[in-house]
Design an enzyme around this catalytic site. Structure first.
Site, short mmCIF file in Angstrom:
data_model
loop_
_atom_site.label_atom_id
_atom_site.label_comp_id
_atom_site.label_asym_id
_atom_site.label_seq_id
_atom_site.Cartn_x
_atom_site.Cartn_y
_atom_site.Cartn_z
N CYS A 155 0.85 -1.19 0.00
CA CYS A 155 0.00 0.00 0.00
C CYS A 155 0.88 1.24 0.00
O CYS A 155 2.09 1.15 0.14
CB CYS A 155 -0.95 0.01 1.21
SG CYS A 155 -0.11 0.30 2.76
N ASP A 162 13.15 31.00 -27.77
CA ASP A 162 14.31 31.25 -28.63
C ASP A 162 13.78 31.28 -30.06
O ASP A 162 12.66 30.84 -30.32
CB ASP A 162 15.33 30.13 -28.45
CG ASP A 162 16.49 30.25 -29.41
OD1 ASP A 162 17.03 31.35 -29.55
OD2 ASP A 162 16.83 29.23 -30.05
N ASP A 178 20.88 28.83 -24.79
CA ASP A 178 19.59 28.88 -24.08
C ASP A 178 19.65 28.20 -22.72
O ASP A 178 18.70 28.31 -21.93
CB ASP A 178 18.51 28.18 -24.92
CG ASP A 178 18.31 28.82 -26.27
OD1 ASP A 178 18.30 30.07 -26.32
OD2 ASP A 178 18.18 28.10 -27.27
N CYS A 216 3.37 1.87 2.77
CA CYS A 216 4.66 1.15 2.68
C CYS A 216 5.70 2.08 2.06
O CYS A 216 6.83 2.18 2.53
CB CYS A 216 4.52 -0.09 1.81
SG CYS A 216 3.53 -1.42 2.49
N ASP A 272 16.80 25.52 -27.63
CA ASP A 272 17.43 24.31 -28.15
C ASP A 272 18.94 24.34 -28.13
O ASP A 272 19.58 23.32 -28.36
CB ASP A 272 16.98 24.09 -29.60
CG ASP A 272 17.56 25.13 -30.52
OD1 ASP A 272 17.51 26.33 -30.15
OD2 ASP A 272 18.05 24.78 -31.60
#
Length: 826
Positions: free
Chosen positions: A125, A524, A727, A128, A723
Site C-alpha cells: 500500500c 528562442d 539557451d 509502505c 534548443d
C-alpha cells in the site's frame, strides 16, 4: 585564525580547492573540470540559477571557476557547501568511486553524489512507500529520497551506490530490482504480471473458502460442529491468503513502524483470536471467524483490482520497454550469431535485417535503408540511413539490411534515457503531495489510538464487550491511507505517460504541476520557432577577395561551431565544393559569434554587436544588415584581419505550426516573448509571422537569463523554450524549461521537459494536460479525505460491520486509480 581559514577548515572538500577569496568573490580550481568546457558550462548554469550568485566565470583550460555572489543572501560557508554538492554531482572523478571499506555512512560520504533508482517488490500500500522513504531520509548519506507506490520504485540522490540503496531497502523486509536498462525493466514487468496472477489466485481461493463461512455465520443458532467447520474454512484464509499482512506487520513492528498492513493484521488477528475460545466453551461465545475471512477476501479483491489498475497506469513505460528487441544478430569472423541484447558490447558489429527492430544505438557502417524513428521523433516519415549515419535502438529498419557498429549499450542508450526520464517524472513528489505525506505519517498510529478509544468508549456506555470489540475492529479496517497515498502518484503516472505518448518527456513531476500555472513563455528563435534548417541566400562581399575565397575561410572557421547559422555556411561551402582549411585557433561565445585563426588570417564572425565588441569598425555593412533583416534574413557579419569583409544572409522559415501553437497559448492568456541573438529587424519579421507579443533582439545568454528573472520578479510563472547551448542558463532559471529534443545535450539536460520532435504546439498541450492532471489530483484528494472523514466516525458509532468496512476500504483505493485513468482519454 581568520574567517577565511575557519571557513576553509570547516568546509574541506576533495572536489575543489580555494585559490582566492574575498567577501563577495571566490575563485576555486576544480581538477575534474580541467579541459572539460561542457561540464564547466553546466556548473555555470546550475550556479546562476541561484539569484544570490551574480556572475560566474569559467576557464575550462585550467578548471578555474570565479564566482561573484551576495554574502548576505548566501553566506560563504553555505556557498562552499553548495559548491561541494554540485561539483560532486557533475564531476565524477574515477578516484572518487566507492571506497575500499564500504558499509559505514561516514566512509560513503566520500563518494560523489549520484542519483540511483531501483524497483521495489513487496509494497502492499501507499503507506509502505511512505515508510521506506522516511527511513531512507534518515540515512546521512542520502540528500533526497522519493518512493512511489504506483511505479514501485525508489529514487535516491546521495553518496551511495545502487547496491547500498538495495541493502537499505531490504533491511525493511522488501526486495529490490535493478532497473537501469530496458532488459532489467522487462524483468520487472514480468514480475508485475506474476504478481497480478498471484493476487488473483489468492483472492479466488480466499473467496471460495469465505463464502461458506459467511453462510454458516448467518444462521441464528450454530452447533459446535458448525463453529468448527467455520474455523476450518477460515484458518487457511487467514494464515495462507492473509499471511503476507501478518508477515509485513511483524517486520514493521521490529522497525517500530506501522502501515496499512498493521491495521489489517490487528483487525483480522483480533477477530480470529477472540473467536478461538468458542471452539472449547460450552456457554455462548460470540464468533468473528467469518469476519476475519471476509476481511481478507475483500482486501485481496482490492489489492488485485489495484494491481490491474496500476498496470494500466504504467502502460507508457511498458510500451517503451517493448521497443527494445530481446536478441540481436552479432557479426563475428564472418558468422552470424544470435545473442541476448545484454551480451552486446561497444564496437560490436550487428546485422539488422529489413523489418527488424534496431537492438541498440549505433552507427551505420554498411547498407542503405529507411528507418522508422517515430519512437524518438514522433514523425511518421521514415528517415534514410546510409554509412556514417546514427541509428537509435528500438527503431524499426524498413527495407534494407544494415551493418551497424554499437556506440551505446544498456543505460547509456537513447531508449534507456527516455525510460529514465519517464521514471523520474512518475516517481517525483509534487508540492501538493507534501501535505498528504505529513498527514499520512501520523495517520496509522492515530487510527490505532482512535480504535482503542472506540473500544473503551463503548465499554463505558455499557455497549458490551462484543459490540465494543466489533466497532473497534471496524475503525481499524475502514481507515484507508492507501487512497490518500495513491491520489497524487496515480495521476502523475497516467499524466506523464500520456505526455510521453504525445512526444513530451517530463524530467521531473514538479514541472507537470508548475506548467498549469504558466503566465508567460519566452521563446528562442532559431531552431525553436524556426525550423533550424537555415540556408545561405546572399553573400555581400566588400573585400578584395572572391566570394568563394571568403566562403572558404568562413566555413573553415564555422565547421568547429555547433550553431545553426554556422552550419548553414558550412553546408553552402560544401555545395560550392570549397576546400576547407585547417583552423589553428578557435573560440566560441554562445549567442554572439566566433573568433578563429586560419593560416595567417584572423577571422571574426557573428552579429554586429559582437564585431563591434571585438573592436571592428563597421561602416558599409550595417546598412546591408538592416535591409536583409527587413526581408526576414539573418545577417552574419565577417571581419577579416581586423576589417569588415562580408555579410552572409541566412534565411530560416518558421515551423509550419508555430503560429497556431502561439495562438493556442494566447487563448490561455499566456504572454509570449521571443529572445534571440539575432538583429531586431529579422526578429520582428519572424515575430510578426507567428504572432509573438514582444521581441528581445541582440540577446546574449545573460540577457535571456535576465529577462526570465525580470518576468519572475513581476509575479509571472515563466516557461522557456530553446534548443542551444546559449539557451541553457535561461532554461535552467525558468520555472518550467522546455527543450527542443533535436537540440544540444546541454539544453536538454538544463530543461524540465523535452519536446522530442521539436513540435512547439506540444507546449499548449502540455499546459492543458498539466491542468487536467492537477484537477484529477485534487479530485482524488477530496474523495480520499472525504472518505476517511466520514467513514471513521460512522464506524466508531457502530453503523458499520467489519466486512462492509473492509470492502469499502479496498474499493476506495481502486476508485482513486480509476479516476486517474480518465487522463489517458483526454
Amino acid at each position: 585564525m581568520n574567517d577565511k581559514a575557519k571557513t576553509q577548515q570547516t568546509i574541506a572538500s576533495t572536489h575543489y580547492s580555494i585559490i582566492h577569496q574575498l567577501r563577495q568573490r571566490i575563485r576555486i580550481i576544480v581538477p575534474s573540470l580541467k579541459k572539460d568546457p561542457e561540464r564547466s558550462y553546466i556548473l555555470q548554469i546550475l550556479l546562476l540559477k541561484r539569484p544570490e550568485i551574480k556572475q560566474v566565470g569559467c576557464v575550462p583550460g585550467i578548471g578555474s571557476i570565479t564566482i561573484h555572489f551576495d554574502p548576505i543572501g548566501l553566506p560563504t560557508a553555505n556557498l562552499l557547501i553548495l559548491l561541494d554538492a554540485i561539483i560532486g554531482n557533475i564531476a565524477n572523478k574515477p578516484s572518487l568511486q566507492r571506497p575500499e571499506k564500504p558499509g559505514t555512512a561516514e566512509s560513503d560520504l566520500s563518494m560523489p553524489i549520484q542519483e540511483t533508482t531501483v524497483g521495489i517488490e513487496g509494497m502492499t500500500c501507499a503507506s509502505c512507500a511512505l515508510l521506506i522513504e522516511m527511513v531512507l531520509k534518515r540515512d546521512p548519506r542520502i540528500t533526497k529520497a522519493s518512493v512511489n507506490f504506483g511505479t514501485e520504485t525508489a529514487t535516491v540522490k546521495g553518496h551511495l551506490s545502487s547496491s547500498d540503496l538495495s541493502m537499505a531497502v531490504e533491511k525493511l523486509g522488501y526486495h529490490t530490482l535493478a532497473m537501469d536498462t530496458p532488459s532489467q525493466r522487462r524483468l520487472m514487468i514480468q514480475k508485475e504480471q506474476h504478481r497480478v496472477k498471484q493476487a488473483k489466485r489468492r483472492f479466488i481461493w480466499s473467496t471460495l473458502l469465505s463464502i461458506p463461512a459467511v453462510i454458516i455465520a448467518m444462521r441464528m443458532s450454530k452447533t459446535r460442529t458448525l463453529i468448527w467447520l467455520e474455523f476450518l474454512l477460515t484458518t487457511p484464509v487467514v494464515f495462507w491468503a492473509g499471511w503476507p499482512f501478518f508477515e509485513k506487520a511483524f517486520k514493521l513492528a521490529k522497525q517500530k513502524a506501522a502501515n496499512m498492513d498493521t491495521l489489517i493484521a490487528l483487525g483480522v488477528g483480533a477477530a480470529y483470536g477472540y473467536s478461538l475460545p468458542a471452539l472449547f466453551r460450552r456457554k455462548k461465545h460470540y464468533v468473528y471467524f467469518e469476519a476475519a475471512a471476509a476481511i481478507i477476501s475483500f482486501v485481496l479483491l482490492g489489492r488485485y483490482l489495484e494491481e490491474r489498475a496500476k498496470g494500466k497506469a504504467g502502460e507508457a513505460i511498458r510500451k517503451l520497454v517493448d521497443l527494445q528487441p530481446a536478441t540481436a544478430i552479432l557479426l563475428r569472423n564472418g558468422e552470424e550469431i544470435t545473442v541476448s541484447n545484454d551480451e552486446i558490447s561497444i564496437n560490436d558489429l550487428l546485422l539488422v535485417r529489413p523489418g527488424d527492430k534496431i537492438p541498440t544505438d549505433g552507427e551505420v557502417m554498411e547498407g542503405l535503408s529507411s528507418v522508422d524513428e517515430s519512437m524518438v521523433t514522433g514523425e511518421s516519415i521514415p528517415v534514410i540511413k546510409e554509412p556514417g549515419d546514427t541509428v537509435v535502438g528500438g527503431c524499426i529498419n524498413n527495407n534494407g539490411a544494415l551493418h551497424i557498429r554499437v556506440t551505446a549499450v544498456g543505460k547509456d542508450t537513447v531508449l534507456s534515457g527516455i525510460i529514465h526520464m519517464v521514471d523520474q517524472a512518475q516517481s517525483a513528489k509534487l508540492p501538493i503531495q507534501k501535505l498528504v505525506d505529513r498527514i499520512s505519517a501520523v495517520f496509522v498510529p492515530s487510527v490505532i489510538a482512535f480504535s482503542g478509544l472506540t473500544f473503551v468508549g463503548w465499554l463505558a456506555v455499557g455497549g458490551g464487550f462484543a459490540t465494543a470489540f466489533g466497532n473497534a475492529i471496524t475503525v481499524l479496517l475502514i481507515a484507508c491511507p492507501c487512497a490518500l497515498g495513491l491520489a497524487t502518484p496515480a495521476a502523475i503516472m497516467v499524466g506523464t505517460g500520456q505526455a510521453a505518448r504525445r512526444g513530451v518527456y517530463i524530467r521531473n513531476g514538479e514541472s507537470l504541476e508548475t506548467a498549469a500555472k504558466i503566465t508567460a513563455i519566452v521563446f528562442d528563435k532559431t531552431g525553436t520557432i524556426t525550423e533550424g534548417k537555415p540556408v545561405v541566400t546572399d553573400i555581400i562581399n566588400i573585400s578584395k577577395r572572391t566570394d568563394k575565397q571568403i566562403l572558404t575561410l568562413a566555413a573553415s572557421a564555422e565547421i568547429n561551431s555547433e550553431h545553426f547559422l554556422g552550419k548553414a555556411i558550412v553546408d553552402h561551402a560544401q555545395e560550392a565544393k570549397c576546400s576547407l582549411k585547417q583552423t589553428s585557433h578557435f573560440q566560441s561565445t554562445p549567442g554572439r559569434g566566433i573568433v578563429a585563426t586560419i593560416g595567417k588570417h584572423h577571422l571574426i564572425l557573428g552579429n554586429e554587436t559582437w564585431l563591434a565588441k571585438q573592436g571592428i569598425v563597421l561602416n558599409e555593412l550595417p546598412d546591408h544588415g538592416v535591409s536583409l533583416g527587413k526581408q526576414g534574413k539573418t545577417p552574419v557579419f565577417l571581419a577579416l584581419d581586423g576589417k569588415e569583409a562580408a555579410i552572409f544572409a541566412i534565411a530560416d522559415s518558421p515551423r509550419f505550426n508555430a503560429a497556431h501553437a502561439i495562438d493556442q497559448l494566447h487563448k490561455r492568456k499566456v504572454k509570449t516573448l521571443m529572445a534571440t541573438g539575432d538583429r531586431k529587424e529579422t526578429a520582428d519579421y519572424i515575430a510578426k509571422l507567428v504572432h509573438i507579443d514582444d521581441v528581445l533582439a541582440h540577446a546574449s545568454p545573460r540577457k535571456k537569463l535576465n529577462v526570465i528573472r525580470k518576468l519572475q520578479e513581476q509575479g509571472n510563472v515563466v516557461g522557456m523554450i530553446g534548443d542551444g547551448i546559449n539557451d541553457a542558463p535561461a532554461l535552467a532559471a525558468a520555472d518550467v524549461g522546455f527543450a527542443i529534443g533535436t537540440g544540444t545535450d546541454i539544453a536538454i539536460e538544463s530543461a524540465d521537459l523535452a519536446l522530442v520532435n521539436g513540435d512547439i504546439s506540444k507546449v499548449a498541450e502540455t499546459v492543458e494536460l498539466s491542468n487536467n492532471t492537477i484537477t484529477v489530483i485534487k479530485q482524488n484528494l477530496f474523495w480520499a479525505f472525504a472518505y476517511n472523514t466520514v467513514s471513521i466516525p460512522v464506524a466508531a458509532l457502530g453503523k458499520l460491520n467489519p466486512m462492509v468496512a473492509s470492502a469499502a476500504m479496498a474499493l476506495s483505493s481502486v476508485s482513486v486509480i480509476l479516476n486517474s485513468l480518465r487522463l489517458s482519454k483526454k
